[in-house]
Design a protein around this motif. Structure first.
Motif: not given
Ligand SMILES: Cc1ncc(COP(=O)(O)O)c(C=O)c1O
Length: 399
Positions: A363-383
């Motif tokens: 929801g913090s990314f404007g309308p259309g984003g609500e109901g979602h979670l943003r997942l970043s895959f910048g981290g290591e594979e183990s994380e």
């Protein structure tokens, strides 16, 4: 009464402007997580890679040998760096900008974006943001007392919907912000959609601010075309880029903007009033990045592609709980949760408190984003593995 006004004496009360903005959830969630402790992160958009050693060595050497490297540079940036940027823009995108008068080095892409908004948006001006969009694009328009007007991306695949942009245009519209690949969706915009939006910009005399921060990281497809390359667009575009993610330089704070000379004259006034110049050691880092080996970028892109595939695989295993559109670029996935009707801020906060995993509320990314979670895959594979193991246990315990 705004949260800043309560109990504050009139002279120390926050400005109308500051009361219009919020600290973005991307920054807030790690603060909540620090209080909780023991969290793993799919949160902030920072790739795990360390600054490549040849860049660190070049800057250390320059700082030791060149006393000017610890001083202000010219206000638009070091001439050698502007020249190097001009040749990258020409080589990679076919964009011709004069290094003397049409390119400026900034304190990350963030300062360039702010320069563009403050230089061209007046109070009440509308700025069209295809959304979900990068939260700071919204906050910066509000900081200028402009009005963010959201044009929804197509829900099926987060693609750019030129018809939605057309519907959002009013006589108060001043600019459109485009970002491809996008944060938070990872979408790479289609050429035809981009061309249609550029036509609208020309027909309605609008500025296009193109945030090209993630242009280098696309999966199995070429770098997206910059809107500034479409016929007639150069004179109405501000092209913005970053060294942060591409060269693992997030903390160095260096990026740039390129624009036709009359636009650049205005952009530089804001740059001068806000930053004087980008940090000179960081400019040396950017120069070393552009003139050094580029295989470091390829290696990081390949690692990100493996992490994307891992993230998609783990989401597929949780298909009863999430669905998503596989990103064509950047390192984010918007995961739609099916297990709750609660707002994304609540779900993301509970994930931190109960599962010890940081995600960013959609929801913090404007309308259309609500109901979602943003997942970043910048981290290591183990994380990433650990985060999904924890999310999996948590959603299954809830179900
Ligand atoms: C779309 C987008 N633009 C700009 C930025 C900021 O980049 P920089 O570190 O160069 O200021 C980010 C950072 O996450 C981003 O996602």
């Amino acid at each position: 009464m705004s949260r800043h006004m309560a109990g504050q004496a009139p002279k120390t009360r926050g400005s109308r402007r500051v009361n219009l903005v919020e600290v973005s959830a991307t920054k807030l969630m790690p603060i909540i997580a620090a209080r909780v402790g023991g969290c793993v992160s799919l949160g902030q958009g920072v790739p795990s890679f360390a600054t490549p050693p040849h860049i660190v060595d070049a800057v250390s050497r320059t700082l030791r040998e060149d006393p000017a490297s610890g001083k202000y540079s010219l206000q638009p940036g070091m001439p050698a760096l502007r020249k190097a940027i001009a040749s990258v823009l020409d080589r990679e995108k076919g964009l011709r900008y004069s290094p003397e008068s049409e390119i400026a080095v900034t304190v990350g892409a963030m300062e360039a974006l702010l320069c563009a908004i403050l230089a061209f948006v007046d109070r009440g001006d509308e700025v069209i943001l295809p959304a979900p969009c990068y939260a700071s694009h919204i906050e910066q328009v509000q900081l200028a007392e402009g009005v963010p007007v959201f044009a929804s991306l197509r829900r099926a695949d987060w693609s750019l919907d030129a018809e939605a942009v057309r519907r959002a245009i009013t006589p108060r519209t001043k600019a459109i912000v485009l970002c491809s690949p996008g944060n938070p969706t990872g979408t790479v915009f289609d050429e035809a959609d981009m061309a249609a939006v550029c036509e609208l910009a020309m027909a309605h005399d609008l500025l296009v601010i193109s945030d090209e921060t993630y242009d280098y990281v696309t999966y199995g497809r070429p770098m997206p075309t910059s809107p500034a390359t479409y016929p007639g667009m150069r004179e109405r575009s501000v092209v913005i880029n970053s060294f942060s993610k591409k060269y693992a330089l997030t903390g160095w704070r260096v990026g740039y903007m390129a624009a036709a000379e009359p636009l650049m004259a205005d952009l530089l006034k804001i740059h001068d009033a806000s930053a004087i110049c980008a940090p000179t050691p960081a400019q040396h880092a950017a120069l070393a990045a552009l003139s050094g080996p580029q295989d470091v970028v390829d290696d990081m892109r390949q690692a990100l592609e493996r992490r994307r595939d891992l993230c998609c695989r783990r989401l597929d295993e949780l298909r009863d709980y999430f669905d998503y559109v596989a990103p064509g670029g950047a390192f984010y996935i918007m995961a739609r949760y099916k297990f709750s009707d609660a707002p994304s801020m609540e779900v993301a906060t509970r994930l931190i408190e109960e599962a010890r995993v940081i995600t960013i509320p959609g929801g913090s990314f404007g309308p259309g984003g609500e109901g979602h979670l943003r997942l970043s895959f910048g981290g290591e594979e183990s994380e990433i593995e650990e985060a999904f193991a924890r999310i999996g246990r948590w959603v299954k315990a809830k179900a």
